[in-house]
Scaffold this motif. Sequence first.
Motif, PDB file in Angstrom:
ATOM      1  N   ALA A   1       0.828  -1.204   0.000  1.00 41.89           N
ATOM      2  CA  ALA A   1       0.000   0.000   0.000  1.00 41.89           C
ATOM      3  C   ALA A   1       0.866   1.260   0.000  1.00 41.89           C
ATOM      4  CB  ALA A   1      -0.936  -0.011   1.199  1.00 41.89           C
ATOM      5  N   ALA A   2       1.940   1.250   0.772  1.00 39.96           N
ATOM      6  CA  ALA A   2       2.822   2.416   0.814  1.00 39.96           C
ATOM      7  C   ALA A   2       3.478   2.659  -0.539  1.00 39.96           C
ATOM      8  CB  ALA A   2       3.881   2.225   1.895  1.00 39.96           C
ATOM      9  N   LEU A   3       3.879   1.583  -1.208  1.00 35.00           N
ATOM     10  CA  LEU A   3       4.531   1.715  -2.510  1.00 35.00           C
ATOM     11  C   LEU A   3       3.568   2.183  -3.583  1.00 35.00           C
ATOM     12  CD1 LEU A   3       7.045   1.169  -4.361  1.00 35.00           C
ATOM     13  CD2 LEU A   3       6.099  -1.135  -4.698  1.00 35.00           C
ATOM     14  N   ILE A   4       2.394   1.583  -3.645  1.00 33.52           N
ATOM     15  CA  ILE A   4       1.456   1.827  -4.742  1.00 33.52           C
ATOM     16  C   ILE A   4       0.519   2.999  -4.460  1.00 33.52           C
ATOM     17  CG2 ILE A   4      -0.341   0.808  -6.180  1.00 33.52           C
ATOM     18  CD1 ILE A   4       2.435  -0.438  -6.549  1.00 33.52           C
ATOM     19  N   LEU A   5       0.083   3.141  -3.223  1.00 27.65           N
ATOM     20  CA  LEU A   5      -0.945   4.129  -2.895  1.00 27.65           C
ATOM     21  C   LEU A   5      -0.410   5.327  -2.121  1.00 27.65           C
ATOM     22  CD1 LEU A   5      -3.772   1.657  -1.746  1.00 27.65           C
ATOM     23  CD2 LEU A   5      -3.501   2.723  -4.000  1.00 27.65           C
ATOM     24  N   GLY A   6       0.832   5.244  -1.659  1.00 26.25           N
ATOM     25  CA  GLY A   6       1.395   6.357  -0.905  1.00 26.25           C
ATOM     26  C   GLY A   6       0.908   6.452   0.519  1.00 26.25           C
ATOM     27  N   THR A   7       0.433   5.357   1.087  1.00 26.05           N
ATOM     28  CA  THR A   7      -0.012   5.350   2.480  1.00 26.05           C
ATOM     29  C   THR A   7       1.206   5.395   3.403  1.00 26.05           C
ATOM     30  OG1 THR A   7      -0.126   2.934   2.379  1.00 26.05           O
ATOM     31  CG2 THR A   7      -2.161   4.148   1.951  1.00 26.05           C
ATOM     32  N   PRO A   8       1.018   5.629   4.700  1.00 27.45           N
ATOM     33  CA  PRO A   8       2.171   5.814   5.597  1.00 27.45           C
ATOM     34  C   PRO A   8       3.119   4.614   5.626  1.00 27.45           C
ATOM     35  CG  PRO A   8       0.163   6.555   6.663  1.00 27.45           C
ATOM     36  CD  PRO A   8      -0.261   5.860   5.401  1.00 27.45           C
ATOM     37  N   GLY A   9       4.399   4.933   5.804  1.00 30.94           N
ATOM     38  CA  GLY A   9       5.413   3.897   5.957  1.00 30.94           C
ATOM     39  C   GLY A   9       6.378   3.834   4.798  1.00 30.94           C
ATOM     40  N   ASP A  10       7.565   3.317   5.082  1.00 32.52           N
ATOM     41  CA  ASP A  10       8.596   3.128   4.064  1.00 32.52           C
ATOM     42  C   ASP A  10       8.488   1.707   3.527  1.00 32.52           C
ATOM     43  OD1 ASP A  10      10.988   3.350   2.521  1.00 32.52           O
ATOM     44  OD2 ASP A  10      12.068   2.363   4.154  1.00 32.52           O
ATOM     45  N   PRO A  11       8.191   1.531   2.229  1.00 30.60           N
ATOM     46  CA  PRO A  11       7.972   0.178   1.691  1.00 30.60           C
ATOM     47  C   PRO A  11       9.141  -0.771   1.933  1.00 30.60           C
ATOM     48  CG  PRO A  11       7.328   1.848   0.092  1.00 30.60           C
ATOM     49  CD  PRO A  11       8.018   2.566   1.207  1.00 30.60           C
ATOM     50  N   LYS A  12      10.357  -0.272   1.786  1.00 31.41           N
ATOM     51  CA  LYS A  12      11.530  -1.120   1.993  1.00 31.41           C
ATOM     52  C   LYS A  12      11.615  -1.574   3.447  1.00 31.41           C
ATOM     53  CE  LYS A  12      16.595  -0.930   1.947  1.00 31.41           C
ATOM     54  NZ  LYS A  12      17.768  -0.076   1.660  1.00 31.41           N
ATOM     55  N   ALA A  13      11.456  -0.639   4.373  1.00 28.14           N
ATOM     56  CA  ALA A  13      11.538  -0.984   5.793  1.00 28.14           C
ATOM     57  C   ALA A  13      10.421  -1.939   6.189  1.00 28.14           C
ATOM     58  CB  ALA A  13      11.488   0.289   6.641  1.00 28.14           C
ATOM     59  N   LEU A  14       9.227  -1.721   5.649  1.00 23.92           N
ATOM     60  CA  LEU A  14       8.111  -2.603   5.957  1.00 23.92           C
ATOM     61  C   LEU A  14       8.335  -4.008   5.397  1.00 23.92           C
ATOM     62  CD1 LEU A  14       5.220  -0.066   5.333  1.00 23.92           C
ATOM     63  CD2 LEU A  14       5.670  -1.244   7.507  1.00 23.92           C
ATOM     64  N   THR A  15       8.956  -4.097   4.219  1.00 28.15           N
ATOM     65  CA  THR A  15       9.274  -5.406   3.641  1.00 28.15           C
ATOM     66  C   THR A  15      10.253  -6.163   4.525  1.00 28.15           C
ATOM     67  OG1 THR A  15       8.908  -4.556   1.406  1.00 28.15           O
ATOM     68  CG2 THR A  15      10.175  -6.590   1.616  1.00 28.15           C
ATOM     69  N   ILE A  16      11.306  -5.477   4.958  1.00 24.40           N
ATOM     70  CA  ILE A  16      12.289  -6.124   5.835  1.00 24.40           C
ATOM     71  C   ILE A  16      11.643  -6.507   7.160  1.00 24.40           C
ATOM     72  CG2 ILE A  16      14.488  -5.845   7.023  1.00 24.40           C
ATOM     73  CD1 ILE A  16      14.629  -6.110   3.940  1.00 24.40           C
ATOM     74  N   ALA A  17      10.727  -5.667   7.658  1.00 21.92           N
ATOM     75  CA  ALA A  17      10.014  -6.009   8.895  1.00 21.92           C
ATOM     76  C   ALA A  17       9.195  -7.280   8.700  1.00 21.92           C
ATOM     77  CB  ALA A  17       9.120  -4.844   9.317  1.00 21.92           C
TER      78      ALA A  17
END
Length: 561
Positions: A410-426
């Motif tokens: 969602a962060a990557l495609i829609l711009g919602t809160p959060g860093d996509p890379k950090a969320l992926t690693i999480a």
Amino acid sequence: MRLKQFIIIAFVSLGGLLLSACNKQLSPLLNNPSVPTPTAASPDLYLNNLQLSFKGFFQSATDLTDGLTRQEIMYGPTYYNAFAPTSFDGIWSTAYESVLLTANTMIPIAQSKNETIHVGIAQVLKAYTMITMVDLFGDVPYSQADQGVTIPNPAVDKGAAIYDSAEALLTAAIANFAIKPSVKPANDLFYGGNAANWTALAKTLLLKAYVQTRLVDNTVAAKITALVNENNLIKSPSQDFVFSYSTHSQAPDARASHYITNYGTDNGAGDYIGTWFMWQLADAKGFADPRGRYYLYRQIDNVFTDSRTASQTTRQFAIPCLYRTDPYAPGVPYCLVDTGYWGRDHGDNEGIPPDNSLRTTWGLYPAGGAFDYNQNTATGQSTSRETGAGGNGINPIWLSSYTNFLEAEAALILGTPGDPKALTIAGVDASFNKVAGFAGAIGYKIPTSDTTMLITASNQQKYEAAVASQYQNAATTAAKLNVIETEYYLAAWGNGLETYNNYRRTGCPNNLQPTLDPNPGLFIRSFFYASVYADYNKNAVQKTTTNVKVFWDNNADNFVY
């Protein structure tokens, strides 16, 4: 004449009085204590049946879908004949005759007793079930379902309308969990009556529904943002939504279903794992995924030197271990991965050879099977065979890692809160921690002291660094999305439903092994209707193609293969 009439009338009157008196004495006995009225029923007993039925519903859903994403085998050879309508009778009946019927009966009873947690649980499980029925079949009966003789032939509702109703159920459940109940559930098999965890699940399922519909609903970004900012989603392993099994094997058999299939007799493994999935774990990153020895158990560690293969004249040797050179999946192997991973390719419907004691099968996580430490032993029940953790596994219905990956998308495609890379690693981190801690969680000691085979801080960091590098080097949004979804795919072992949904929505992982048949037909975008519905409901219209898309899927016909 008048005297006779008087006597007869008097007799009739007396008889009426006697019958009336009799009825008054017998009336209390008309309430059969063996058949209690609904108002006298216990919501706890309904809840027990509801949760066990729901467990069965999920197991059917994941078993139907994981072959389509190459985690297990889809025999094929084409998508049209991969499944018959009768393949879906079990899940259809469980959804309507068990989950929905039980929930619909239980909710008003629990409401009348102010047992609000019971009500909320029923609403959550009903919502999940109907969302999943839409994801699998598209438009299905809902508003007219389970009406008995009143509506014997229920019509379908549009999938979007069912999603709306399910989201309303989840919102209502959240409200119910916030109300102090008259009594907590005595036998909640998932969260032990913890309303806070059920609330987090309900909100996470809303996140799942919003991300799932992002292709057709331009309002979901704001809804996702609100959920993320509220910070009450499943983000901790202690909140994971899983069904836990045990080692109990008789009356009833309470072991994980894939354990029963692959360890329950001395015949060896009953399932085939998909070659592409095994390759992803063994080779795709240039080094072995540390979760591989937990996920998969090899009954042999070297196909070419093991004596049990000497008499085998199977397709594995009829077709050499070649690697694909077509542009769809360069480097993906046919037949075998390395020397010990023995499975089948996507759409391989050749005859089944006597290779049960050679197949790679389900491991320690999540099926409660064996950890692979190169023991080179066939599975089975006798003391001379590998029994692993005895079936003490789980159904990983929703894990905290899944939430991280959805937020990353969602962060990557829609711009919602959060860093996509950090969320992926999480998400990767949560998956590794779940798998590494699984043996301890079920009280099982892995029988090896060789730390090179275990998940360690070192090899976990190496893996996460490789994923971070892949994401950083991905030149396009589509390439970055593929990194996110591939890691979601690997973390979701044991949950084919989410990988199937993700694949249709995103097209990722984008290099899945093609079918062996060069003309397999269009990918299954929704399943045929179950025969118990299509054959007996006068309003049912069976599908004639595998390419009927669910409402949230607006991708091209050839988007996935």
